[in-house]
Design an enzyme around this catalytic site. Sequence first.
Site, PDB file in Angstrom:
ATOM      1  N   ASN A  33     -63.279 -23.348   0.385  1.00 14.46           N
ATOM      2  CA  ASN A  33     -63.827 -24.703   1.128  1.00 14.46           C
ATOM      3  C   ASN A  33     -64.865 -24.974   0.479  1.00 14.46           C
ATOM      4  O   ASN A  33     -66.202 -24.519   0.432  1.00 14.46           O
ATOM      5  CB  ASN A  33     -64.250 -24.212   2.519  1.00 14.46           C
ATOM      6  CG  ASN A  33     -64.676 -25.346   3.210  1.00 14.46           C
ATOM      7  OD1 ASN A  33     -64.601 -26.334   2.878  1.00 14.46           O
ATOM      8  ND2 ASN A  33     -65.453 -25.214   4.475  1.00 14.46           N
ATOM      9  N   TRP A  34     -64.509 -26.219  -0.431  1.00 21.00           N
ATOM     10  CA  TRP A  34     -65.840 -26.719  -1.194  1.00 21.00           C
ATOM     11  C   TRP A  34     -66.586 -27.781  -0.351  1.00 21.00           C
ATOM     12  O   TRP A  34     -67.611 -28.280  -0.951  1.00 21.00           O
ATOM     13  CB  TRP A  34     -65.029 -27.610  -2.316  1.00 21.00           C
ATOM     14  CG  TRP A  34     -64.632 -26.734  -3.465  1.00 21.00           C
ATOM     15  CD1 TRP A  34     -64.577 -25.050  -3.524  1.00 21.00           C
ATOM     16  CD2 TRP A  34     -64.575 -26.830  -4.717  1.00 21.00           C
ATOM     17  NE1 TRP A  34     -64.471 -24.530  -4.845  1.00 21.00           N
ATOM     18  CE2 TRP A  34     -64.495 -25.652  -5.653  1.00 21.00           C
ATOM     19  CE3 TRP A  34     -64.585 -28.059  -5.744  1.00 21.00           C
ATOM     20  CZ2 TRP A  34     -64.515 -25.627  -6.980  1.00 21.00           C
ATOM     21  CZ3 TRP A  34     -64.449 -28.107  -6.993  1.00 21.00           C
ATOM     22  CH2 TRP A  34     -64.333 -26.966  -7.589  1.00 21.00           C
ATOM     23  N   LYS A  35     -66.323 -27.829   0.836  1.00 15.07           N
ATOM     24  CA  LYS A  35     -67.266 -28.828   1.636  1.00 15.07           C
ATOM     25  C   LYS A  35     -67.347 -30.086   1.107  1.00 15.07           C
ATOM     26  O   LYS A  35     -66.429 -30.374   0.218  1.00 15.07           O
ATOM     27  CB  LYS A  35     -68.520 -28.149   2.191  1.00 15.07           C
ATOM     28  CG  LYS A  35     -68.199 -26.766   2.607  1.00 15.07           C
ATOM     29  CD  LYS A  35     -69.509 -26.002   2.997  1.00 15.07           C
ATOM     30  CE  LYS A  35     -69.517 -24.658   3.537  1.00 15.07           C
ATOM     31  NZ  LYS A  35     -70.014 -24.337   4.830  1.00 15.07           N
ATOM     32  N   HIS A  49     -63.333 -26.369  12.137  1.00  9.70           N
ATOM     33  CA  HIS A  49     -64.580 -25.742  11.357  1.00  9.70           C
ATOM     34  C   HIS A  49     -66.009 -26.142  12.233  1.00  9.70           C
ATOM     35  O   HIS A  49     -65.981 -27.205  12.714  1.00  9.70           O
ATOM     36  CB  HIS A  49     -64.457 -26.571  10.119  1.00  9.70           C
ATOM     37  CG  HIS A  49     -65.606 -25.676   9.075  1.00  9.70           C
ATOM     38  ND1 HIS A  49     -66.998 -25.898   9.205  1.00  9.70           N
ATOM     39  CD2 HIS A  49     -65.338 -24.752   8.172  1.00  9.70           C
ATOM     40  CE1 HIS A  49     -67.489 -24.948   8.382  1.00  9.70           C
ATOM     41  NE2 HIS A  49     -66.608 -24.368   7.773  1.00  9.70           N
ATOM     42  N   GLU A  56     -68.819 -26.951  11.330  1.00  4.83           N
ATOM     43  CA  GLU A  56     -69.539 -28.149  10.915  1.00  4.83           C
ATOM     44  C   GLU A  56     -69.020 -29.411  11.533  1.00  4.83           C
ATOM     45  O   GLU A  56     -69.696 -30.265  11.739  1.00  4.83           O
ATOM     46  CB  GLU A  56     -69.526 -28.216   9.494  1.00  4.83           C
ATOM     47  CG  GLU A  56     -70.493 -27.104   8.856  1.00  4.83           C
ATOM     48  CD  GLU A  56     -70.236 -26.765   7.476  1.00  4.83           C
ATOM     49  OE1 GLU A  56     -69.478 -27.173   6.677  1.00  4.83           O
ATOM     50  OE2 GLU A  56     -70.827 -25.461   6.852  1.00  4.83           O
ATOM     51  N   GLU A  64     -65.127 -17.233  12.273  1.00  8.03           N
ATOM     52  CA  GLU A  64     -66.193 -17.563  11.496  1.00  8.03           C
ATOM     53  C   GLU A  64     -67.368 -17.675  12.509  1.00  8.03           C
ATOM     54  O   GLU A  64     -67.832 -18.859  13.262  1.00  8.03           O
ATOM     55  CB  GLU A  64     -66.228 -18.907  10.782  1.00  8.03           C
ATOM     56  CG  GLU A  64     -65.164 -18.925  10.107  1.00  8.03           C
ATOM     57  CD  GLU A  64     -65.287 -20.257   8.806  1.00  8.03           C
ATOM     58  OE1 GLU A  64     -65.778 -19.729   7.647  1.00  8.03           O
ATOM     59  OE2 GLU A  64     -65.504 -21.393   9.076  1.00  8.03           O
ATOM     60  N   GLY A  99     -73.369 -19.882   5.854  1.00  4.96           N
ATOM     61  CA  GLY A  99     -74.379 -20.492   4.853  1.00  4.96           C
ATOM     62  C   GLY A  99     -75.674 -19.736   5.053  1.00  4.96           C
ATOM     63  O   GLY A  99     -76.395 -20.266   4.380  1.00  4.96           O
ATOM     64  N   SER A 141     -70.583 -16.632   5.007  1.00  4.73           N
ATOM     65  CA  SER A 141     -71.449 -15.919   3.808  1.00  4.73           C
ATOM     66  C   SER A 141     -70.755 -14.733   3.105  1.00  4.73           C
ATOM     67  O   SER A 141     -71.283 -13.941   2.784  1.00  4.73           O
ATOM     68  CB  SER A 141     -72.664 -15.335   4.494  1.00  4.73           C
ATOM     69  OG  SER A 141     -73.459 -16.480   5.102  1.00  4.73           O
ATOM     70  N   GLY A 193     -66.980 -20.231   1.705  1.00  6.43           N
ATOM     71  CA  GLY A 193     -67.454 -21.530   1.252  1.00  6.43           C
ATOM     72  C   GLY A 193     -68.455 -21.634   0.030  1.00  6.43           C
ATOM     73  O   GLY A 193     -68.054 -21.692  -1.286  1.00  6.43           O
TER      74      GLY A 193
END
Length: 248
Positions: free
Chosen positions: A10-12, A98, A100, A167, A173, A209, A230
Amino acid sequence: MTNNIYFIANWKMYGGTSSLSNLNKLINLSKLKKYSKAKIIYFPPFTLIHNFINKVKRSKISVGGQNCHHVKNYGSFTGSISPKMLKDLGCKYVILGHSENRTAGETNDDINKKIKSALNKNLKIIFCIGETLLEKRNKITHSVLKKQINHGLKGIKNFRNILIAYEPVWSIGTGIIPKENELNLNIAKIRKLISKKTKIKLPILYGGSVNDKNINNLKNISGIKGFLVGSASQKTKKFIDIIKKTIN
Ligand code: PEP
């Protein structure tokens, strides 16, 4: 359930057109028999999906969208991308739920609508669930997971194209991962909740993480069929190490 082990990158909101040049080693790895079980799926930002699809087209690597709108075709929704658009580009997957996006206001109900639309367009879903730090401290993790699963998957009849990504929000993160017994308990709870909805054994992935160091511990947790990675997935060498250490 297949024997695949999923490696989700997941490159965000990171990466530009020059970021793809590092992928050659990973493409080569994906072609080796030794790693044939590795199901590698990239989720670049929308702006890079087309480039990614071209880059990986002669490999077994798949590409997906990081989110989509709940309207499945077209509509007047400035700045949004529909399941049809993802499919049209050649995406096979979409990440939904997700944390976020949940933090930015996406509700379980929104996620449920998105899942239904994306399934309708034959996309496979990486359905993210997980508790916040406050929810963990308040010891309500299991009821949070129950709510996310029951609302998010409400009314869904065909589960064949759904994967669950557990998650814990407090792990994303932060460099902190759950203790083994906590992870075992939560995965077992998710498995139980899902088994009330379908006989299919949906793959459950872990995200939060994951890196080239802690993968040696995480890979031994039974019941986990892969990892949503991530920040470590943005460094191809680290991502390759994660795959190599998992399948050795
Ligand atoms: C994520 O993007 O869902 C994620 C798990 O990120 P990270 O690996 O950076 O914690």
